[in-house]
Design a protein around this motif. Structure first.
Motif, short mmCIF file in Angstrom:
data_model
loop_
_atom_site.label_atom_id
_atom_site.label_comp_id
_atom_site.label_asym_id
_atom_site.label_seq_id
_atom_site.Cartn_x
_atom_site.Cartn_y
_atom_site.Cartn_z
N TRP A 1 0.81 -1.21 0.00
CA TRP A 1 0.00 0.00 0.00
C TRP A 1 0.85 1.27 0.00
CZ3 TRP A 1 -5.01 0.81 -1.00
CH2 TRP A 1 -5.84 -0.32 -1.09
N ARG A 2 2.00 1.24 0.65
CA ARG A 2 2.89 2.40 0.55
C ARG A 2 3.36 2.60 -0.88
NH1 ARG A 2 6.64 1.32 5.99
NH2 ARG A 2 4.91 1.43 7.49
N PRO B 1 2.81 9.52 1.75
CA PRO B 1 2.22 9.40 0.41
C PRO B 1 2.55 10.60 -0.47
CG PRO B 1 0.55 10.09 1.99
CD PRO B 1 1.80 9.79 2.79
N ALA C 1 -1.32 1.20 4.92
CA ALA C 1 0.12 1.45 4.86
C ALA C 1 0.72 1.60 6.25
CB ALA C 1 0.40 2.71 4.04
N HIS D 1 -4.85 4.94 3.37
CA HIS D 1 -3.40 4.94 3.56
C HIS D 1 -3.05 4.71 5.02
CE1 HIS D 1 0.60 6.85 4.16
NE2 HIS D 1 0.87 6.20 3.04
N PHE E 1 0.69 4.32 -2.98
CA PHE E 1 0.54 5.74 -2.74
C PHE E 1 1.80 6.54 -3.09
CE2 PHE E 1 -3.16 4.43 -0.38
CZ PHE E 1 -4.02 5.50 -0.47
#
Length: 549
Positions: free
Chosen positions: A349-350, A390, A534, A530, A353
């Motif tokens: 997820w990081r 992000p 993340a 996020h 973004f």
């Protein structure tokens, strides 16, 4: 097979035996129809249009050069061979010619001269020669609405077999009485059959030598994809089900579209760090097991991605970096700890973004190579490549192929959007519904058409987009209005990220305010996503560090 050996200084160099010859079109086509010429089973697709096929036969008729065919002589299995619409049953043989360069030309010759349905108006391999072509009209053509087939048109599919051509010629004279055209018609068929095509036949057991010839020959045209090179040079006993195209088809049915090229890259990543150079090709002892391992690893990677909140590959912001990297990880570490799985979710997820999972060669290779033999070190190395902060921004325009746009729609999918209704309790598709629809099914069935927009909105803005089962903008608007009239806080509106203020704007016809409110809501959802997935505020300690803390 003996291989010629040459010397470069004191280094022994393998030199393949290469035979240069020329063959009549008649002989080449006959050889293909006997199953003695094979086309590698990659889905490169035939790029030629009908006009290209017609120009090929026109060049042959005029005696123009059409280029050299390059063949690789090696064994071939018992399997059917396709030349466009022509299917040839082929027995196993030790001396088949595999087409290295000239697939389009050879397929056009075989299909044009042996077409099973020469009256098919939509097949590019249907070719006729017009004995009475008007000035400015090409003599070779495919019949269509503006140019009909007449009795004076020779079907090229009847020129290969002399007896068949004589039968057509007899019918032609009976129908037209034009005996003066017999010689000209016969000359057309003879020119095509007797045209000599230059052919190079390479004989070598050295796969690397054949690969280099294959790659260098294809430099002049469209650059080959990795899966095309793999399939073209794969061991002849590798069954069709083990090839990248077949694996991609099976995985696509379960997870959403996946390109064969991604499968080939994942297979390469299992046994090599060099995943970006098409020239290198790893040698494996058992190609079938290798591809089975690649399919298993890819399946595990795609399941993990789904578990991380991405229900369909169409919503993946980046491919192939996360898919291939995770396939390599699960192949090397099939039973990772729960802690590392959570850290991998953060990495994923990081990367969504930021640019940490971009598809450029440098980012792709760096991510794949980070996965080594140590599970904990691999996860930590991956995390070091993505930023906790992000850098994502909503794109100015919506494009389903764009990573930022996909991330916006991915955020919408997390709301479990309801399918549109034509009334308070009925789907627009005419089905009763009690639970929200499935995003995966929508995307499998409708593809990019599931990314709908409201008429009256600037449909190039992400906030104007909705994830629905492929309905019209008018039907989508009717459903949203019906929900809003029932309750501004209707759960269906919530599922489509339409806050009460936006719902009221819809009822008021204020589309500009609707987009403005929905844009703020979408950014809020992305921020929350996020933070939750993340986990930027959390420490990324490896499992051992946690145990010792």
């Amino acid at each position: 097979m003996w291989r010629a050996l040459g010397w470069k200084g004191s280094v022994q160099v393998d030199r393949p035996q290469i035979r240069a010859d020329s063959f009549h079109v008649d002989d080449l086509v006959a050889r293909a129809m006997q199953g003695r010429i094979r086309v590698p089973r990659f889905q490169r697709g035939l790029k030629w249009r009908d006009t290209d096929v017609q120009k090929l036969f026109d060049s042959i008729h005029r005696g123009f050069p059409i280029g050299t065919l390059l063949m690789w002589k090696r064994q071939a299995p018992n399997e059917p061979v396709s030349f466009g619409p022509v299917e040839v049953p082929a027995s196993a043989t030790d001396d088949a010619w595999w087409v290295v360069d000239g697939q389009q030309r050879l397929t056009s010759l075989v299909a044009g001269l042996n077409h099973p349905d020469p009256h098919d108006p939509d097949d590019p391999f249907v070719v006729y020669y017009d004995l009475k072509a008007e000035d400015g009209q090409p003599e070779f053509f495919r019949p269509h609405r503006l140019r009909r087939r007449t009795p004076y048109c020779i079907p090229i599919a009847r020129c290969h077999n002399p007896a068949d051509f004589q039968s057509w010629l007899f019918d032609f004279v009976e129908e037209t009485g034009e005996r003066s055209l017999i010689e000209r018609a016969s000359d057309v068929a003879t020119r095509i059959r007797n045209y000599r095509v230059p052919v190079y036949v390479v004989e070598t057991d050295d796969v690397d030598v054949a690969r280099q010839i294959f790659l260098r020959t294809n430099r002049a045209g469209r650059r080959m994809d990795l899966h095309e090179v793999f399939a073209a040079l794969a061991p002849p006993n590798l069954d069709t089900a083990s090839r990248p195209e077949a694996i991609a088809e099976r995985l696509s049915a379960a997870f959403g579209p996946l390109e064969a090229n991604v499968v080939a890259k994942a297979a390469k990543a299992l046994v090599s760090d060099d995943v970006t150079h098409i020239e290198s090709h790893p040698e494996v002892a058992d190609a079938r097991k290798w591809m089975a391992d690649a399919e298993s690893a890819l399946g595990r990677a795609l399941r993990f991605i789904r578990e991380c909140g991405v229900p369909h590959t169409r919503l993946l912001p980046f491919v192939p970096t996360p898919v291939v990297t995770l396939a390599r990880f699960f192949a090397r570490h099939p039973q990772p700890s729960a802690r590392n799985l959570r850290l991998l979710r953060r990495w994923l997820w990081r990367g969504f973004f930021s640019d940490g999972l971009a598809s450029d060669a440098k980012t792709f290779r760096r991510a794949v190579v980070a996965v080594g033999s140590d599970e904990d070190e691999s996860v930590q190395a991956l995390l070091a490549q993505v930023s906790k902060q992000p850098s994502y921004q909503l794109p100015a325009e919506f494009d389903a192929r764009n990573g930022a746009a996909r991330l916006a729609v991915l955020a919408l999918s997390t709301r479990n959007p309801w399918p549109p209704y034509s009334g308070p309790s009925q789907l627009v598709l005419g089905e009763e519904v009690e639970v929200p629809g499935e995003v995966f099914d929508w995307l499998q069935l409708h593809g990019s058409d599931a990314f709908s927009h409201l008429r009256g909105l600037q449909d190039n803005l992400p906030a104007a987009r909705f994830l629905t089962p492929g309905v019209s903008p008018a039907r989508l608007r009717d459903s949203l209005v019906a929900w809003a009239q029932e309750d501004l806080e209707h759960p269906a509106l919530h599922s489509h990220l339409v806050p009460p203020e936006a719902a009221q704007a819809l009822l008021d016809g204020d589309m500009e305010r609707l987009v403005e409110v929905r844009t703020r809501a979408l950014l809020d959802v992305l921020d929350a996503l996020h933070a939750a997935m993340a986990e930027p505020e959390h420490a990324d300690r490896a499992p051992l560090s946690v145990a010792l803390a």
